[in-house]
Each structure stands twice: as structure tokens, then as C-alpha cells.
Design a protein around this motif. Sequence first.
Motif, PDB file in Angstrom:
ATOM      1  N   SER A 350     -84.883  13.171  22.734  1.00  0.00           N
ATOM      2  CA  SER A 350     -83.487  13.487  23.072  1.00  0.00           C
ATOM      3  C   SER A 350     -83.014  12.800  24.346  1.00  0.00           C
ATOM      4  O   SER A 350     -81.832  12.496  24.483  1.00  0.00           O
ATOM      5  N   SER A 351     -83.906  12.531  25.288  1.00  0.00           N
ATOM      6  CA  SER A 351     -83.492  11.968  26.574  1.00  0.00           C
ATOM      7  C   SER A 351     -83.558  10.448  26.613  1.00  0.00           C
ATOM      8  O   SER A 351     -83.114   9.853  27.602  1.00  0.00           O
ATOM      9  N   VAL A 352     -84.067   9.816  25.575  1.00  0.00           N
ATOM     10  CA  VAL A 352     -84.242   8.371  25.612  1.00  0.00           C
ATOM     11  C   VAL A 352     -83.575   7.667  24.439  1.00  0.00           C
ATOM     12  O   VAL A 352     -83.199   6.498  24.546  1.00  0.00           O
ATOM     13  N   ALA A 353     -83.392   8.344  23.310  1.00  0.00           N
ATOM     14  CA  ALA A 353     -82.775   7.734  22.130  1.00  0.00           C
ATOM     15  C   ALA A 353     -81.260   7.907  22.186  1.00  0.00           C
ATOM     16  O   ALA A 353     -80.755   8.826  22.843  1.00  0.00           O
ATOM     17  N   PRO A 354     -80.490   7.022  21.524  1.00  0.00           N
ATOM     18  CA  PRO A 354     -79.026   7.174  21.465  1.00  0.00           C
ATOM     19  C   PRO A 354     -78.637   8.527  20.882  1.00  0.00           C
ATOM     20  O   PRO A 354     -79.337   9.095  20.032  1.00  0.00           O
ATOM     21  N   CYS A 355     -77.500   9.025  21.312  1.00  0.00           N
ATOM     22  CA  CYS A 355     -77.058  10.372  20.929  1.00  0.00           C
ATOM     23  C   CYS A 355     -76.877  10.493  19.424  1.00  0.00           C
ATOM     24  O   CYS A 355     -77.316  11.472  18.813  1.00  0.00           O
ATOM     25  N   HIS A 356     -76.241   9.501  18.799  1.00  0.00           N
ATOM     26  CA  HIS A 356     -76.004   9.583  17.359  1.00  0.00           C
ATOM     27  C   HIS A 356     -77.321   9.526  16.578  1.00  0.00           C
ATOM     28  O   HIS A 356     -77.445  10.152  15.516  1.00  0.00           O
ATOM     29  N   PHE A 357     -78.292   8.790  17.084  1.00  0.00           N
ATOM     30  CA  PHE A 357     -79.593   8.738  16.412  1.00  0.00           C
ATOM     31  C   PHE A 357     -80.284  10.097  16.481  1.00  0.00           C
ATOM     32  O   PHE A 357     -80.866  10.554  15.488  1.00  0.00           O
ATOM     33  N   VAL A 358     -80.230  10.760  17.633  1.00  0.00           N
ATOM     34  CA  VAL A 358     -80.816  12.101  17.755  1.00  0.00           C
ATOM     35  C   VAL A 358     -80.113  13.072  16.817  1.00  0.00           C
ATOM     36  O   VAL A 358     -80.744  13.941  16.208  1.00  0.00           O
ATOM     37  N   THR A 359     -78.787  12.908  16.659  1.00  0.00           N
ATOM     38  CA  THR A 359     -78.028  13.765  15.748  1.00  0.00           C
ATOM     39  C   THR A 359     -78.520  13.615  14.319  1.00  0.00           C
ATOM     40  O   THR A 359     -78.651  14.593  13.575  1.00  0.00           O
ATOM     41  N   VAL A 360     -78.810  12.372  13.908  1.00  0.00           N
ATOM     42  CA  VAL A 360     -79.286  12.115  12.554  1.00  0.00           C
ATOM     43  C   VAL A 360     -80.652  12.764  12.325  1.00  0.00           C
ATOM     44  O   VAL A 360     -80.867  13.458  11.320  1.00  0.00           O
ATOM     45  N   ILE A 361     -81.585  12.552  13.250  1.00  0.00           N
ATOM     46  CA  ILE A 361     -82.931  13.108  13.098  1.00  0.00           C
ATOM     47  C   ILE A 361     -82.892  14.633  13.131  1.00  0.00           C
ATOM     48  O   ILE A 361     -83.562  15.312  12.335  1.00  0.00           O
ATOM     49  N   ARG A 362     -82.061  15.170  14.024  1.00  0.00           N
ATOM     50  CA  ARG A 362     -81.988  16.634  14.108  1.00  0.00           C
ATOM     51  C   ARG A 362     -81.367  17.224  12.846  1.00  0.00           C
ATOM     52  O   ARG A 362     -81.776  18.306  12.402  1.00  0.00           O
ATOM     53  N   ALA A 363     -80.402  16.538  12.246  1.00  0.00           N
ATOM     54  CA  ALA A 363     -79.800  17.041  11.009  1.00  0.00           C
ATOM     55  C   ALA A 363     -80.841  17.146   9.905  1.00  0.00           C
ATOM     56  O   ALA A 363     -80.900  18.144   9.178  1.00  0.00           O
ATOM     57  N   LEU A 364     -81.693  16.122   9.787  1.00  0.00           N
ATOM     58  CA  LEU A 364     -82.750  16.182   8.776  1.00  0.00           C
ATOM     59  C   LEU A 364     -83.771  17.270   9.091  1.00  0.00           C
ATOM     60  O   LEU A 364     -84.271  17.950   8.191  1.00  0.00           O
ATOM     61  N   MET A 365     -84.090  17.446  10.381  1.00  0.00           N
ATOM     62  CA  MET A 365     -85.030  18.497  10.754  1.00  0.00           C
ATOM     63  C   MET A 365     -84.456  19.878  10.460  1.00  0.00           C
ATOM     64  O   MET A 365     -85.171  20.777   9.994  1.00  0.00           O
ATOM     65  N   ASP A 366     -83.167  20.065  10.725  1.00  0.00           N
ATOM     66  CA  ASP A 366     -82.526  21.348  10.419  1.00  0.00           C
ATOM     67  C   ASP A 366     -82.564  21.636   8.926  1.00  0.00           C
ATOM     68  O   ASP A 366     -82.764  22.785   8.503  1.00  0.00           O
ATOM     69  N   VAL A 367     -82.354  20.606   8.117  1.00  0.00           N
ATOM     70  CA  VAL A 367     -82.417  20.782   6.664  1.00  0.00           C
ATOM     71  C   VAL A 367     -83.798  21.257   6.256  1.00  0.00           C
ATOM     72  O   VAL A 367     -83.951  22.204   5.473  1.00  0.00           O
ATOM     73  N   GLN A 368     -84.829  20.615   6.780  1.00  0.00           N
ATOM     74  CA  GLN A 368     -86.188  20.957   6.379  1.00  0.00           C
ATOM     75  C   GLN A 368     -86.602  22.336   6.867  1.00  0.00           C
ATOM     76  O   GLN A 368     -87.301  23.075   6.157  1.00  0.00           O
ATOM     77  N   TYR A 369     -86.175  22.719   8.063  1.00  0.00           N
ATOM     78  CA  TYR A 369     -86.532  24.039   8.574  1.00  0.00           C
ATOM     79  C   TYR A 369     -85.800  25.144   7.811  1.00  0.00           C
ATOM     80  O   TYR A 369     -86.396  26.166   7.446  1.00  0.00           O
ATOM     81  N   LEU A 370     -84.513  24.962   7.570  1.00  0.00           N
ATOM     82  CA  LEU A 370     -83.755  25.977   6.843  1.00  0.00           C
ATOM     83  C   LEU A 370     -84.228  26.096   5.403  1.00  0.00           C
ATOM     84  O   LEU A 370     -84.223  27.187   4.824  1.00  0.00           O
ATOM     85  N   ALA A 371     -84.632  24.977   4.803  1.00  0.00           N
ATOM     86  CA  ALA A 371     -85.064  25.003   3.406  1.00  0.00           C
ATOM     87  C   ALA A 371     -86.364  25.760   3.213  1.00  0.00           C
ATOM     88  O   ALA A 371     -86.704  26.124   2.083  1.00  0.00           O
ATOM     89  N   GLN A 372     -87.116  26.029   4.284  1.00  0.00           N
ATOM     90  CA  GLN A 372     -88.373  26.768   4.179  1.00  0.00           C
ATOM     91  C   GLN A 372     -88.184  28.269   4.275  1.00  0.00           C
ATOM     92  O   GLN A 372     -89.170  29.018   4.290  1.00  0.00           O
ATOM     93  N   CYS A 373     -86.949  28.735   4.318  1.00  0.00           N
ATOM     94  CA  CYS A 373     -86.684  30.170   4.413  1.00  0.00           C
ATOM     95  C   CYS A 373     -87.172  30.870   3.143  1.00  0.00           C
ATOM     96  O   CYS A 373     -86.876  30.427   2.032  1.00  0.00           O
ATOM     97  N   PRO A 374     -87.920  31.967   3.248  1.00  0.00           N
ATOM     98  CA  PRO A 374     -88.418  32.657   2.056  1.00  0.00           C
ATOM     99  C   PRO A 374     -87.360  33.458   1.313  1.00  0.00           C
ATOM    100  O   PRO A 374     -87.588  33.854   0.166  1.00  0.00           O
ATOM    101  N   ALA A 375     -86.213  33.710   1.939  1.00  0.00           N
ATOM    102  CA  ALA A 375     -85.140  34.466   1.289  1.00  0.00           C
ATOM    103  C   ALA A 375     -83.790  33.880   1.689  1.00  0.00           C
ATOM    104  O   ALA A 375     -83.009  34.510   2.411  1.00  0.00           O
ATOM    105  N   PRO A 376     -83.473  32.672   1.245  1.00  0.00           N
ATOM    106  CA  PRO A 376     -82.193  32.057   1.629  1.00  0.00           C
ATOM    107  C   PRO A 376     -81.018  32.739   0.932  1.00  0.00           C
ATOM    108  O   PRO A 376     -81.135  33.241  -0.187  1.00  0.00           O
ATOM    109  N   ASN A 377     -79.885  32.746   1.617  1.00  0.00           N
ATOM    110  CA  ASN A 377     -78.658  33.287   1.028  1.00  0.00           C
ATOM    111  C   ASN A 377     -77.607  32.185   0.940  1.00  0.00           C
ATOM    112  O   ASN A 377     -77.849  31.033   1.311  1.00  0.00           O
ATOM    113  N   ASP A 378     -76.432  32.530   0.472  1.00  0.00           N
ATOM    114  CA  ASP A 378     -75.382  31.528   0.272  1.00  0.00           C
ATOM    115  C   ASP A 378     -74.943  30.898   1.585  1.00  0.00           C
ATOM    116  O   ASP A 378     -74.612  29.707   1.625  1.00  0.00           O
ATOM    117  N   ASP A 379     -74.940  31.668   2.672  1.00  0.00           N
ATOM    118  CA  ASP A 379     -74.564  31.100   3.973  1.00  0.00           C
ATOM    119  C   ASP A 379     -75.577  30.045   4.411  1.00  0.00           C
ATOM    120  O   ASP A 379     -75.200  28.987   4.936  1.00  0.00           O
TER     121      ASP A 379
END
Length: 605
Positions: A350-379
Motif C-alpha cells: 500500500s505504501s509503495v505501489a500506485p493507488c489505483h493498482f492497490v485498489t485493483v488488488i484489494r478489490a480482488l482480495m475483498d471478493v475472495q474473502y467475502l466469497a468464503q463466508c459460510p452463510a452469505p446473504n443477498d447484501d
Amino acid sequence: MAAIDEFLKLQMIQKLELSFSNARELRSRAEMLPSGLSWKCQTITLIHPTKSLIHLFWRDPVECLESLFSNPLFHDKLDFIPRQVYTMAAWLLRVYSEWLTGNSAWDMQSQFPRGATILGTMLSSDKTNITTMTGARIAHPLLLSLTNIHMRTCTKLSSKAFMLTALLPIPKYLHPNQWMHGMLEEHLIHECLLIVLKPLMIVAEVGIMMSDPVGNVRHCFAPLAAYIVDTPEAAMLTITVDPDDLEAYFEACAEHQLNGVHAPFWQGFLHADPSIFLMPEPLHHWHKEFYDHDLQWCLKVVGAWEVDFRFSILQPITGYCHFAGGISKLKKVTGRVHQDIQHYIIGLISSVAPCHFVTVIRALMDVQYLAQCPAPNDDLLSSINRYLLTFHEHKDIIMTLGARMGGKKPIDNWFIPKLELLQSITSSMRKVGALIQWSADVTEHVHVSEIKDPARRTNNNDYDPQICRHLDREEKLRCFAIATTLKSHPESHDLCYDAPEEEERELDNTDYDEREPLDPWTALLEEMNHTCITTNYFSKAKKLATLGHKERLYPPRTFIGSTTAIHLNYNLSRSGVKLEDISIDYNIPDLHGMLSNFLQCDARD
């Protein structure tokens, strides 16, 4: 067997007057037990020659399914009716957890006769190494399980919820064209699956009467609900073309990246849709996608040396892998290592890579973390779609920085199958429930108990029949242990347990993980499977605090500090260390004074 013979020759063992005196007699006693599911061996004839005959070892999948469905240890771990779960009374926020909470099971139930029970069939196949140094032998097991078993039980390795149904052959073809070997093997896999799963296809269409764990007879249908495979096998199972001439057709298949399978096994399954039962799989599709692509982009943008340095100076944390030498040159990386790297990567770049690049990597990480929820809902599903949209809006920065690299030159396209599978996460969750329950982590570990451990007990020759023989003997012993244990516990036959009103009120206010098993058969399951139960140190510390001064251990080993429970080990992790070294290593400059005060207080008490 030699080790068993040596053990039985001990004087203290001979005093027990056992009915057997050597390993051969012991095995003969095991063979006398009632037999379980029978194994079959079938020779497959092929047009193209191979180095040796092709033998398919398999057992009836319907019998495997019936064995799981009637297992008395799963009597309170099964669901029978599809349902829709909502968190609000107005039915506004739907929750998707078990397979029976998804739309796929709900739609199937309406197409079967009234009162029928759906037994969703879960398959898994993946090649695994039997030997690495001697011969490099490989096995291709086909595992079967029941989606009606609760997610928490099915994903627990000790529950034995997966059964080995077949050992798919891995032939060595003699065809002069090496590229033809892969396509011929894929044809053989589908042919073997058609043979093994044919009884299951009949049950999926006409049904069968089965007995559940408590003896109720049900009219059951067994549609194909899920098939856990990695990316190459998923492609092998879905792409279908009808070749007239294999030799001439091979060039066309290579050009269009097709496998040329003209008779896929799933065509005979009623209600079998590959877009449903081949869902995204966390281990091979998410964590592997991160390591093969996301992490490589980070190494290219930030620099491999810089990333390795930042990983090497991280403070070691118990329970997490510490990468003292960095991560750019890791070999034989497992899924656990993928997850450990994911824990740190955003903070490190986060402190060395361009801001938009960190946004891209974090978006994919958020997808993978949320997708591991054992009881996901519509939200949560809406959040996943939102993060995927964020990735697509900013992904051009990866091309701009030249991070999308091939072997020697940049790649100017986004043809990444694992990345494309992320787009189907939300739709798959709505159809088959939480995707974390279909992770290959469990089936990869099942390979150890079903394939690798039996293979270690062979003579390193003709692995398949010896593995089947070992599993057959092990199943006899397990069934015998269940039967004798239930017979020796008469109270376990009473399944109608009514908790008192006071106890029910207490359970309602207790966390699910803290409840003690009330049913004797549930307690028996925990005992026979040697299930590891996580200790709740918060409740343990509270119980110790209620003890009297004489009953309480001093100094206390388990206590609570604000929101943290602390439990001190009885055995030291480091012994024979000087106080000066401990004070320096752990940065405790006042250790001498605090230890002196503690000893003085202990002496006064």
C-alpha cells in the motif's frame, strides 16, 4: 506386518492370551467380519494400444450413497427438505448456506414426486501422487459424498463423509503423437465415469427406497449436485465435440483448445447442468488465481526484492507462516501458504505501489474473502458484485504498468480462466449455497486416508487392488466398531431426547460452539471420530474464577485480560535460557524487577 509380529512377541502382550499370535492371523480375523461394499474390477478395451492393460476398480455409487445416508452417526447431521432462509420476517434478505438452501435444490424438488427426498450427490476427482522418489506413481481417485450432510460435518475430516468410489485408470499410451495422449486420456475418463455412475443415473431418474439413520424408509432421488474439480478437469468435463477422425480432428482441437470428448458422462444425468454442478472452487480457483496472477503483478510493480524484504522483516505471529527468505522464490507452495501471503499483501504494497493498482488488488482480495463466508446473504452477494465492478473499472492500470507479463513479453489480453470464474461466484451461491463447502481442501486431505496411507502399506506393486483390499478391511473394522459400541450403549438407542425447560432456555443463550452434545449418538460420533474440540478459554477462565481459594490453582494458567483470553502452557517452549537473553530477545527490560516482585508475592502467599 513384521512390526505387528514383533509387537505380538513381547512378553507383556503374550500374557493377554489373545486369539491370534501373528499379523496374518489378525488379518484373517478381520476378513471374517461382515463384508461391506464390494469392489469390482473391469478391464477397459481401447482402440489405441497402451503399455499395459487398463483396469477400472470401482464400487456401486448407489451403495456408497446408501451407506452414507443410513450411517447412524449422521442421524442428526442430515437435512431432507429444501428451504429458503431469510433473516427478516418480511423475506427481504435471503441467506444461502447449505446446498438445500439454494435455488437448485428448490427447483429440483418441484420436479420430483410429492414426498420424495432429494439426496444430492457430491463428486470429487483429482490426481494425487502415491510415490515421488520411486516410480512417481499417480492415482486418480473418484470420491463421493452426500450434500444433505451438514456443512460443518462434511468439511470435518474425521467425519468420514467422503467415500472412495473408483480408482480411475491413468494409462500410458503408445501413440507416436505425444499431443494425442492427453485427448485419449480425457476420452477414457469420460468412458470410465459413464460405467461407474450409470447406477446413479438410474436412481436420479426413477428413484430408490432407502432407509435413513433412524430407520425411516424414504423414496429418494440422487441428482448430481456438485463436482469438485480443478480448472483443467473442469474444462475436460465441459467442452464437447463429435470427432469423426481422431487423427484429422486433433489439429482442429488444438487450434480451438478443445478436448474432443463427444460423449460426456453427465449427458445421462437427469437435471445435471455443468453450469451448476461445476461451480467455482476456492482452493484451485481463488487462492491459486491469487498466487499465479495477483501476486505476480505485485512482484512486477513493486519489485521482487522489495516484496521479499518487506515479508522478511514482518514480526512472526503464532499460527501464521513467517517468510524469512521472502516469497518470490518459493517452491511447492500449498493452499495454506497462499492464504498466509494474502493476509499481508495489501499492507505491504500500500505504501509503495500506485493507488489505483492497490485498489485493483484489494478489490480482488475483498471478493475472495467475502466469497468464503459460510452463510452469505443477498447484501454480501451485492458487495461481491460491487468489488468485481471496481476491479474491472481500474484493471487497465495493470496493463499500463506492464505487470501482465508472459514468459518474456507483456500480454495484452485478459484471457484468464480463473479470473473469469470469479464472475460466476454470486450466481453459483444462489444456486448451490455457500461455495466454501465445496473447497478441495477437504478432498485433498481425504486422499491421505483413502489413497496414500493404504499405499504405504503395500509392497509397492499393483497399488490399486491393494488399496481396495485395505479400504475394504478398514471399513469392516469401522462398521464392527460402530455396531459393538452401539450395542454396549443401550441408552444410545433412545433418540427422542427431551431437554428440560430450564436446560432449553440455557441452550438458547449459549453459543452454538459451546453447546455440549445432548444426544448419546452425537457424543458417540465425537468419540469414535476422535474429533478435536476447540477449547473455549473464556468460559474456562470464568469457571476457574468461581472456584474457592483452596481449589484455585496458583499462579493461574488461564485468565482473561479485557477482551483477550490467555492460557499459559505447562511445558515451556524454550528451556535453559538465561534471563538476560530473554530480556533482550523479547524486549522486556524490566523482567528482573517484575520477576523479583512476583517471587516475593508468591512467598508471602
